[in-house]
Design an enzyme around this catalytic site. Structure first.
Site, short mmCIF file in Angstrom:
data_model
loop_
_atom_site.label_atom_id
_atom_site.label_comp_id
_atom_site.label_asym_id
_atom_site.label_seq_id
_atom_site.Cartn_x
_atom_site.Cartn_y
_atom_site.Cartn_z
N ASP A 18 0.87 -1.17 0.00
CA ASP A 18 0.00 0.00 0.00
C ASP A 18 0.92 1.23 0.00
OD1 ASP A 18 -2.32 1.70 0.59
OD2 ASP A 18 -1.49 1.81 2.62
N ASP A 20 -0.01 5.18 0.81
CA ASP A 20 -0.16 6.20 1.87
C ASP A 20 -0.31 5.55 3.24
OD1 ASP A 20 -0.61 8.94 0.35
OD2 ASP A 20 -1.60 7.36 -0.79
N ASP A 196 -2.03 -0.14 5.81
CA ASP A 196 -2.45 0.49 7.07
C ASP A 196 -3.96 0.73 7.17
OD1 ASP A 196 -2.25 2.56 5.02
OD2 ASP A 196 -2.77 3.93 6.65
MG LIG Z 1 -2.81 3.34 3.17
#
Ligand SMILES: [Mg+2]
Length: 245
Positions: A18, A20, A196
């Protein structure tokens, strides 16, 4: 309590990242995020160590991911898997579900009336950012629920980090991982996924089914992930020690 993942074997690993909150810290404006040279370099070296089995998986559009990592271009799933660029450069996007223009116009009017909000049109969906106006979380949620009711059950609402998104049900990050796991050089390798956000949970589930390694990044929470790294900085240190000799 989840543990730090063990050091992977680059010869048998397919790495899914991923963007960001995993490789790069959030900025007030998502358009300000740019990858630094050391990160691009490290990803390039890591990809080489895995014969190219490195993939970026983001809520950002493909064009935006390319902008962040320019001049590098990686195999990428953008817009939560609505846009897929395979390792050979071919596109393998799932069929598009059009987001109604009338609904987008209503969202636009809502954003114009509420300073600090940002609206983004995506492949088959729309994102409402309130990073610069966090006090507007509730009104934004109400507005997006109203819009969701309008566009019907082909769509779902995702509550991300300071963003609400309406996105088609037809794809998610988990399906994107599965698509890559069917093509060379990903096929036959063990998936390793770092993410996240709540949208990464779909990918964690798929990776677990493959017997791979799912890693939650950032704030600890209830998750399908089996491993954990506490921050972007920890991810970068761990990747460096894992893939760079
Ligand atoms: Mg992310």
């Amino acid at each position: 309590m989840l543990k730090t993942p063990a050091k992977p074997d680059p010869a048998t690993t397919a790495l899914f990242l991923d963007v960001d909150g995993t490789l790069l810290d959030f900025r007030e404006h998502p358009g300000d995020v740019v990858a630094d040279h050391s990160l691009i370099d490290m990803l390039g070296h890591s990809s080489k160590a895995m014969s190219g089995a490195l993939c970026l998986i983001s809520g950002r559009t493909l064009d935006d991911v390319d902008r962040v990592f320019a001049p590098a271009r990686f195999p990428t799933a953008g817009a939560h898997g609505a846009e897929i660029r395979l390792p050979d450069g071919r596109r393998a996007d799932p069929p598009e579900v059009p987001f109604p223009e009338s609904t987008f116009k209503k969202l636009n009017a809502f954003v114009s009336a509420n300073p600090g909000l940002g609206l983004e049109k995506k492949h088959g969906g729309a994102s409402l950012h309130y990073r610069r106006a966090p006090q507007l979380e509730e009104p934004c949620k109400d507005q997006m629920l109203k819009m969701l009711a309008e566009v019907g059950d082909q769509f779902r609402l995702i509550a991300g980090k300071l963003v609400f998104e309406i996105t088609p049900n037809s794809h998610d990050k988990g399906q994107a991982v599965a698509t890559f796991m069917n093509v060379t050089p990903f096929e036959g390798r063990h998936p390793l996924y770092l993410g996240d956000d709540v949208t990464d949970e779909d990918a964690f589930r798929v990776v677990n089914e493959y017997g791979g390694v799912s890693v939650l990044v950032g704030e600890s929470r209830s998750t399908e992930a089996r491993y954990y790294l506490p921050s972007v900085a920890a991810v970068r240190t761990w990747l460096r020690s894992s893939f760079i000799a």
